[in-house]
Design a protein around this motif. Structure first.
Motif, PDB file in Angstrom:
ATOM      1  N   ARG A  18      41.215  39.596  40.481  1.00 26.70           N
ATOM      2  CA  ARG A  18      41.700  40.085  41.667  1.00 26.70           C
ATOM      3  C   ARG A  18      40.611  40.682  42.580  1.00 26.70           C
ATOM      4  O   ARG A  18      40.725  40.574  43.742  1.00 26.70           O
ATOM      5  CB  ARG A  18      42.729  41.038  41.216  1.00 26.70           C
ATOM      6  CG  ARG A  18      44.011  40.456  40.966  1.00 26.70           C
ATOM      7  CD  ARG A  18      45.226  41.869  40.620  1.00 26.70           C
ATOM      8  NE  ARG A  18      46.511  41.152  40.524  1.00 26.70           N
ATOM      9  CZ  ARG A  18      47.449  40.671  41.560  1.00 26.70           C
ATOM     10  NH1 ARG A  18      47.053  40.906  42.687  1.00 26.70           N
ATOM     11  NH2 ARG A  18      48.366  40.181  41.144  1.00 26.70           N
ATOM     12  N   ARG A  21      38.754  37.896  44.170  1.00 29.65           N
ATOM     13  CA  ARG A  21      39.370  37.031  45.323  1.00 29.65           C
ATOM     14  C   ARG A  21      39.879  38.011  46.355  1.00 29.65           C
ATOM     15  O   ARG A  21      39.635  37.648  47.551  1.00 29.65           O
ATOM     16  CB  ARG A  21      40.672  36.401  44.624  1.00 29.65           C
ATOM     17  CG  ARG A  21      40.283  35.277  43.916  1.00 29.65           C
ATOM     18  CD  ARG A  21      41.161  34.676  43.140  1.00 29.65           C
ATOM     19  NE  ARG A  21      42.620  34.500  43.574  1.00 29.65           N
ATOM     20  CZ  ARG A  21      43.571  34.147  42.953  1.00 29.65           C
ATOM     21  NH1 ARG A  21      43.587  34.006  41.674  1.00 29.65           N
ATOM     22  NH2 ARG A  21      44.982  34.060  43.367  1.00 29.65           N
ATOM     23  N   PHE A  25      38.655  36.501  49.702  1.00 31.52           N
ATOM     24  CA  PHE A  25      39.562  35.885  50.425  1.00 31.52           C
ATOM     25  C   PHE A  25      40.337  36.836  51.449  1.00 31.52           C
ATOM     26  O   PHE A  25      40.430  36.762  52.756  1.00 31.52           O
ATOM     27  CB  PHE A  25      40.669  35.349  49.664  1.00 31.52           C
ATOM     28  CG  PHE A  25      40.311  33.935  48.971  1.00 31.52           C
ATOM     29  CD1 PHE A  25      39.741  32.867  49.658  1.00 31.52           C
ATOM     30  CD2 PHE A  25      40.175  33.855  47.690  1.00 31.52           C
ATOM     31  CE1 PHE A  25      39.153  31.794  49.107  1.00 31.52           C
ATOM     32  CE2 PHE A  25      39.817  32.891  46.899  1.00 31.52           C
ATOM     33  CZ  PHE A  25      39.338  31.949  47.669  1.00 31.52           C
ATOM     34  N   GLU A  36      47.983  35.292  48.896  1.00 31.45           N
ATOM     35  CA  GLU A  36      46.926  35.143  48.021  1.00 31.45           C
ATOM     36  C   GLU A  36      47.301  34.970  46.497  1.00 31.45           C
ATOM     37  O   GLU A  36      46.948  34.153  45.838  1.00 31.45           O
ATOM     38  CB  GLU A  36      45.833  36.167  48.076  1.00 31.45           C
ATOM     39  CG  GLU A  36      44.586  36.088  46.979  1.00 31.45           C
ATOM     40  CD  GLU A  36      43.953  34.579  47.178  1.00 31.45           C
ATOM     41  OE1 GLU A  36      43.512  34.270  46.264  1.00 31.45           O
ATOM     42  OE2 GLU A  36      44.053  33.926  48.249  1.00 31.45           O
ATOM     43  N   TRP A  37      48.205  35.525  46.069  1.00 31.10           N
ATOM     44  CA  TRP A  37      49.122  35.778  44.975  1.00 31.10           C
ATOM     45  C   TRP A  37      50.063  34.976  44.665  1.00 31.10           C
ATOM     46  O   TRP A  37      51.027  35.114  45.396  1.00 31.10           O
ATOM     47  CB  TRP A  37      49.187  37.273  44.298  1.00 31.10           C
ATOM     48  CG  TRP A  37      47.653  38.015  44.700  1.00 31.10           C
ATOM     49  CD1 TRP A  37      47.743  38.700  45.735  1.00 31.10           C
ATOM     50  CD2 TRP A  37      46.561  37.937  44.368  1.00 31.10           C
ATOM     51  NE1 TRP A  37      46.308  39.450  45.855  1.00 31.10           N
ATOM     52  CE2 TRP A  37      45.572  38.835  45.092  1.00 31.10           C
ATOM     53  CE3 TRP A  37      45.825  37.050  43.177  1.00 31.10           C
ATOM     54  CZ2 TRP A  37      44.094  38.902  44.704  1.00 31.10           C
ATOM     55  CZ3 TRP A  37      44.700  37.360  42.947  1.00 31.10           C
ATOM     56  CH2 TRP A  37      43.623  38.167  43.584  1.00 31.10           C
ATOM     57  N   GLU A  41      49.389  32.074  39.037  1.00 35.06           N
ATOM     58  CA  GLU A  41      48.550  32.893  38.153  1.00 35.06           C
ATOM     59  C   GLU A  41      48.851  32.933  36.785  1.00 35.06           C
ATOM     60  O   GLU A  41      47.715  32.802  35.941  1.00 35.06           O
ATOM     61  CB  GLU A  41      48.927  34.347  38.699  1.00 35.06           C
ATOM     62  CG  GLU A  41      48.504  34.469  40.194  1.00 35.06           C
ATOM     63  CD  GLU A  41      47.209  33.995  40.830  1.00 35.06           C
ATOM     64  OE1 GLU A  41      46.012  33.721  40.167  1.00 35.06           O
ATOM     65  OE2 GLU A  41      47.164  34.085  41.987  1.00 35.06           O
ATOM     66  N   HIS A  46      42.248  29.993  34.466  1.00 34.36           N
ATOM     67  CA  HIS A  46      41.201  30.801  35.070  1.00 34.36           C
ATOM     68  C   HIS A  46      39.759  30.545  34.828  1.00 34.36           C
ATOM     69  O   HIS A  46      39.657  30.308  33.394  1.00 34.36           O
ATOM     70  CB  HIS A  46      41.542  32.238  35.324  1.00 34.36           C
ATOM     71  CG  HIS A  46      43.092  32.458  36.196  1.00 34.36           C
ATOM     72  ND1 HIS A  46      43.057  32.577  37.552  1.00 34.36           N
ATOM     73  CD2 HIS A  46      44.216  32.257  35.687  1.00 34.36           C
ATOM     74  CE1 HIS A  46      44.106  32.616  37.820  1.00 34.36           C
ATOM     75  NE2 HIS A  46      45.003  32.629  36.920  1.00 34.36           N
ATOM     76  N   ARG A  60      40.304  28.549  39.367  1.00 31.25           N
ATOM     77  CA  ARG A  60      41.344  28.151  38.511  1.00 31.25           C
ATOM     78  C   ARG A  60      41.719  26.666  38.587  1.00 31.25           C
ATOM     79  O   ARG A  60      41.577  26.015  39.730  1.00 31.25           O
ATOM     80  CB  ARG A  60      42.742  29.075  38.613  1.00 31.25           C
ATOM     81  CG  ARG A  60      43.458  28.668  39.863  1.00 31.25           C
ATOM     82  CD  ARG A  60      44.815  29.707  40.245  1.00 31.25           C
ATOM     83  NE  ARG A  60      45.314  29.128  41.138  1.00 31.25           N
ATOM     84  CZ  ARG A  60      46.488  29.592  41.705  1.00 31.25           C
ATOM     85  NH1 ARG A  60      46.858  30.854  41.378  1.00 31.25           N
ATOM     86  NH2 ARG A  60      47.382  29.238  42.587  1.00 31.25           N
ATOM     87  N   ARG A  69      41.551  28.596  44.518  1.00 28.73           N
ATOM     88  CA  ARG A  69      41.074  29.999  44.443  1.00 28.73           C
ATOM     89  C   ARG A  69      39.527  30.104  44.138  1.00 28.73           C
ATOM     90  O   ARG A  69      39.408  30.954  43.278  1.00 28.73           O
ATOM     91  CB  ARG A  69      41.930  30.598  43.507  1.00 28.73           C
ATOM     92  CG  ARG A  69      43.472  30.948  43.853  1.00 28.73           C
ATOM     93  CD  ARG A  69      43.820  31.218  45.279  1.00 28.73           C
ATOM     94  NE  ARG A  69      45.069  31.418  45.523  1.00 28.73           N
ATOM     95  CZ  ARG A  69      46.149  30.919  45.895  1.00 28.73           C
ATOM     96  NH1 ARG A  69      46.040  29.578  45.961  1.00 28.73           N
ATOM     97  NH2 ARG A  69      47.435  31.228  46.185  1.00 28.73           N
TER      98      ARG A  69
END
Length: 140
Positions: A18, A21, A25, A36-37, A41, A46, A60, A69
């Motif tokens: 997190r 990113r 991003f 984004e999430w 996930e 990942h 990922r 991502r």
């Protein structure tokens, strides 16, 4: 410079993923945090890229073979680390029996992905306000 890519567990490594990113991003590229999430996930595999003891990259692959991502800290770009991360993810996909992978490349990064064996498919489109193109890499 010593760099190593390793598989990551979303539940255990979530804070590292997190943070990276969010930096790349959300802050740098202005992607809204709420997009984004996503619901992939917890089920995606990942990866973390460590360089000289610090996490500098992540990426990922989903169960459908979509790589995404992919993020490298700005100060570590241009050193071949993105390619190392991408090749590790592709190797993982091959060992899981996938005959191809795909991704949605930001258009400015299309040449990078081409050098890594990806070919564009279809027309440009926008995700998070950024121009993208679908690209595929076949292993057979």
């Amino acid at each position: 410079m010593s760099a190593k890519v390793s598989p990551a567990d979303w539940h255990k490594d979530q804070s590292k993923i997190r943070a990276l990113r969010d930096q790349v991003f959300v802050r740098e590229q202005k992607v809204p945090a709420h997009i984004e999430w996503d619901d992939q996930e917890a089920t995606a595999q990942h990866f973390l890229l460590n360089c000289d003891g610090s996490v500098v990259g992540t990426g990922r692959i989903t169960t459908t073979g979509k790589i995404g991502r992919m993020a490298i800290l700005r100060e570590k770009r241009g050193l071949g680390l993105g390619r190392q991360l991408l090749e590790s993810i592709c190797h993982h996909a091959q060992t899981r029996g996938l005959d191809q992978v795909y991704l949605h490349a930001q258009c400015h990064a299309e040449a990078f992905y081409r050098k890594c064996g990806f070919e564009p498919v279809g027309e440009q489109f926008f995700e998070a306000g950024i121009a993208h193109i679908k690209m595929v890499r076949r292993f057979v």
